[in-house]
Enzyme design. Structure first.
Site, mmCIF file in Angstrom:
data_model
loop_
_atom_site.group_PDB
_atom_site.id
_atom_site.type_symbol
_atom_site.label_atom_id
_atom_site.label_comp_id
_atom_site.label_asym_id
_atom_site.label_seq_id
_atom_site.Cartn_x
_atom_site.Cartn_y
_atom_site.Cartn_z
ATOM 1 N N GLU A 265 -24.159 7.694 -25.643
ATOM 2 C CA GLU A 265 -24.345 7.022 -26.937
ATOM 3 C C GLU A 265 -25.518 7.646 -27.697
ATOM 4 O O GLU A 265 -25.504 7.739 -28.916
ATOM 5 C CB GLU A 265 -24.542 5.515 -26.712
ATOM 6 C CG GLU A 265 -23.216 4.846 -26.367
ATOM 7 C CD GLU A 265 -23.306 3.637 -25.451
ATOM 8 O OE1 GLU A 265 -24.390 3.040 -25.309
ATOM 9 O OE2 GLU A 265 -22.259 3.295 -24.852
ATOM 10 N N GLY B 95 -22.597 -0.735 -17.461
ATOM 11 C CA GLY B 95 -22.909 -1.307 -18.771
ATOM 12 C C GLY B 95 -22.445 -2.752 -18.835
ATOM 13 O O GLY B 95 -23.101 -3.655 -18.328
ATOM 14 N N GLY B 96 -21.285 -2.966 -19.437
ATOM 15 C CA GLY B 96 -20.756 -4.314 -19.693
ATOM 16 C C GLY B 96 -20.875 -5.278 -18.524
ATOM 17 O O GLY B 96 -21.340 -6.417 -18.687
ATOM 18 N N GLY C 115 -17.217 1.728 -21.773
ATOM 19 C CA GLY C 115 -16.950 0.579 -22.623
ATOM 20 C C GLY C 115 -15.505 0.471 -23.080
ATOM 21 O O GLY C 115 -15.175 -0.304 -23.977
ATOM 22 N N ASN D 259 -27.224 -0.988 -17.155
ATOM 23 C CA ASN D 259 -27.668 -0.488 -18.459
ATOM 24 C C ASN D 259 -27.287 -1.550 -19.474
ATOM 25 O O ASN D 259 -26.126 -1.663 -19.858
ATOM 26 C CB ASN D 259 -26.961 0.849 -18.759
ATOM 27 C CG ASN D 259 -27.214 1.323 -20.181
ATOM 28 O OD1 ASN D 259 -28.113 0.825 -20.866
ATOM 29 N ND2 ASN D 259 -26.429 2.292 -20.626
ATOM 30 N N TRP D 260 -28.284 -2.324 -19.882
ATOM 31 C CA TRP D 260 -27.990 -3.465 -20.761
ATOM 32 C C TRP D 260 -27.712 -3.040 -22.209
ATOM 33 O O TRP D 260 -27.291 -3.846 -23.008
ATOM 34 C CB TRP D 260 -29.150 -4.463 -20.721
ATOM 35 C CG TRP D 260 -29.180 -5.293 -19.482
ATOM 36 C CD1 TRP D 260 -28.283 -5.265 -18.452
ATOM 37 C CD2 TRP D 260 -30.146 -6.304 -19.145
ATOM 38 N NE1 TRP D 260 -28.632 -6.195 -17.500
ATOM 39 C CE2 TRP D 260 -29.767 -6.841 -17.891
ATOM 40 C CE3 TRP D 260 -31.293 -6.805 -19.770
ATOM 41 C CZ2 TRP D 260 -30.497 -7.855 -17.269
ATOM 42 C CZ3 TRP D 260 -32.022 -7.811 -19.140
ATOM 43 C CH2 TRP D 260 -31.622 -8.320 -17.905
ATOM 44 N N LYS D 261 -28.014 -1.812 -22.546
ATOM 45 C CA LYS D 261 -27.841 -1.342 -23.930
ATOM 46 C C LYS D 261 -28.553 -2.306 -24.887
ATOM 47 O O LYS D 261 -29.591 -2.833 -24.531
ATOM 48 C CB LYS D 261 -26.355 -1.176 -24.236
ATOM 49 C CG LYS D 261 -25.641 -0.343 -23.157
ATOM 50 C CD LYS D 261 -24.274 0.098 -23.529
ATOM 51 C CE LYS D 261 -23.694 0.929 -22.388
ATOM 52 N NZ LYS D 261 -22.398 1.498 -22.675
ATOM 53 N N HIS E 127 -27.987 9.519 -22.388
ATOM 54 C CA HIS E 127 -26.769 8.703 -22.402
ATOM 55 C C HIS E 127 -25.851 9.183 -23.531
ATOM 56 O O HIS E 127 -26.329 9.584 -24.594
ATOM 57 C CB HIS E 127 -27.119 7.223 -22.587
ATOM 58 C CG HIS E 127 -25.940 6.334 -22.376
ATOM 59 N ND1 HIS E 127 -24.999 6.118 -23.346
ATOM 60 C CD2 HIS E 127 -25.529 5.646 -21.276
ATOM 61 C CE1 HIS E 127 -24.050 5.328 -22.852
ATOM 62 N NE2 HIS E 127 -24.360 5.023 -21.605
ATOM 63 N N GLU F 234 -20.913 10.274 -16.311
ATOM 64 C CA GLU F 234 -20.274 9.260 -17.148
ATOM 65 C C GLU F 234 -19.296 9.914 -18.119
ATOM 66 O O GLU F 234 -19.704 10.357 -19.199
ATOM 67 C CB GLU F 234 -21.330 8.499 -17.950
ATOM 68 C CG GLU F 234 -22.305 7.718 -17.103
ATOM 69 C CD GLU F 234 -22.821 6.492 -17.837
ATOM 70 O OE1 GLU F 234 -22.725 5.399 -17.279
ATOM 71 O OE2 GLU F 234 -23.294 6.623 -18.982
ATOM 72 N N SER G 252 -17.001 1.763 -17.210
ATOM 73 C CA SER G 252 -16.139 0.610 -16.893
ATOM 74 C C SER G 252 -16.112 0.252 -15.406
ATOM 75 O O SER G 252 -15.073 -0.114 -14.861
ATOM 76 C CB SER G 252 -14.718 0.832 -17.430
ATOM 77 O OG SER G 252 -14.754 1.007 -18.839
HETATM 78 P P1 PGA Z 1 -19.700 0.457 -19.303
HETATM 79 O O1 PGA Z 1 -20.938 1.373 -19.714
HETATM 80 O O2 PGA Z 1 -19.900 0.054 -17.876
HETATM 81 O O3 PGA Z 1 -19.743 -0.714 -20.244
HETATM 82 O O4 PGA Z 1 -18.469 1.298 -19.479
HETATM 83 C C1 PGA Z 1 -21.480 2.296 -18.816
HETATM 84 C C2 PGA Z 1 -22.626 3.056 -19.474
HETATM 85 O O5 PGA Z 1 -22.549 3.338 -20.674
HETATM 86 O O6 PGA Z 1 -23.632 3.367 -18.818
#
Ligand code: PGA
Length: 248
Positions: A96, A233-234, A172, A9-11, A94, A166, A212
């Site tokens: 966010e 994500g990251g 993050g 997930n590149w956001k 998600h 999640e 994470s």
């Molecule tokens: P993260 O994000 O791996 O940076 O914690 C995961 C996500 O939000 O899907």
């Protein structure tokens, strides 16, 4: 047999040029894997990603979509627009989007239903906040989110959905749920799906863990009985890290 699914997930990262070079670098490195690999890229990088992914087995995903088909919805992207660009997967709900953009369970449900109707595969995100976990409400909250998101979804459709557990406090933040905690929640999600859709279906659904995930913890997480993949994500923004996660 559930085939592991690793989704990046590149956001809000990676313009179209960065997308092209990332994928050209990644392609060869994950060619031989049995794992299903998906990249969920920003809308403006979808077209570049589609070209760069041609001839690979890597799936193309978006990070959001409208539940409407067309019309006066400034700033929104319809499912047909995604389909016309070769998108197969879409992240829905998600945390966010829930927290920052105030998406409600009802909106998320409409998106899940519309995605399925159009033939897109939802990656449905559920999970509790730190406060909710500390109040011992993780299961209650997650079950509620699941039931609300899946209203009107039929058995045959449920088999296609990917559920991503999640915990919001792990996203993050560098804090990962322990592999055992992640699995306990994955088992609980599967039990909930069993109540709703029966055992056969619940055993087929891919349940990912997200929050994470990195090269150093992916193996332990994937060794759990009910975790079938990760939403990353990251660590999906660095080719070397994402390659290690895919080839866990
Ligand atoms: P993260 O994000 O791996 O940076 O914690 C995961 C996500 O939000 O899907």
């Amino acid at each position: 047999m559930r085939v592991p699914v690793m989704a990046g997930n590149w956001k809000m990262h990676m313009n179209s040029n960065e997308t092209k070079s990332f994928i050209h670098d990644l392609r060869g490195r994950v060619e031989d894997t049995e794992v299903k690999v998906i990249l969920c890229v920003p809308f403006t990088s979808i077209s570049a990603a589609k070209d760069a992914l041609a001839g690979t087995k890597i799936g193309l995903g978006a990070q959001n979509m409208s539940w409407e088909e067309k019309g006066a919805f400034t700033g929104e992207i319809s499912p047909d627009m995604l389909l016309s660009e070769g998108v197969e997967y879409v992240i829905i709900g998600h945390s966010e989007r829930r927290a920052i953009f105030k998406e409600t369970d009802d909106m998320i449900n409409k998106k899940v239903v519309k995605a399925l109707e159009k033939g897109l595969i939802p990656i449905l995100c559920v999970g509790e906040t730190l406060e909710e976990r500390e109040e011992h409400k993780a299961k209650e909250v997650t079950k509620h989110q699941l039931k609300e998101a899946l209203k009107g979804v039929r058995v045959k459709e449920m088999e296609k959905i990917i559920v991503a557990y999640e915990p919001v406090w792990a996203i993050g933040t560098g804090k990962t749920a322990s592999p055992e905690d992640a699995n306990e929640m994955a088992v609980f999600i599967r039990e909930t799906l069993k109540e709703l859709y029966g055992e056969e279906t619940s055993e087929e659904v891919i349940i990912q863990y997200g929050g994470s995930v990195k090269p150093g913890n992916v193996e332990e997480i994937m060794n759990q009985s009910d975790v079938d993949g990760a939403l990353v994500g990251g660590a999906s923004l660095k080719v070397e890290d994402f390659e290690k996660i895919v080839n866990f």
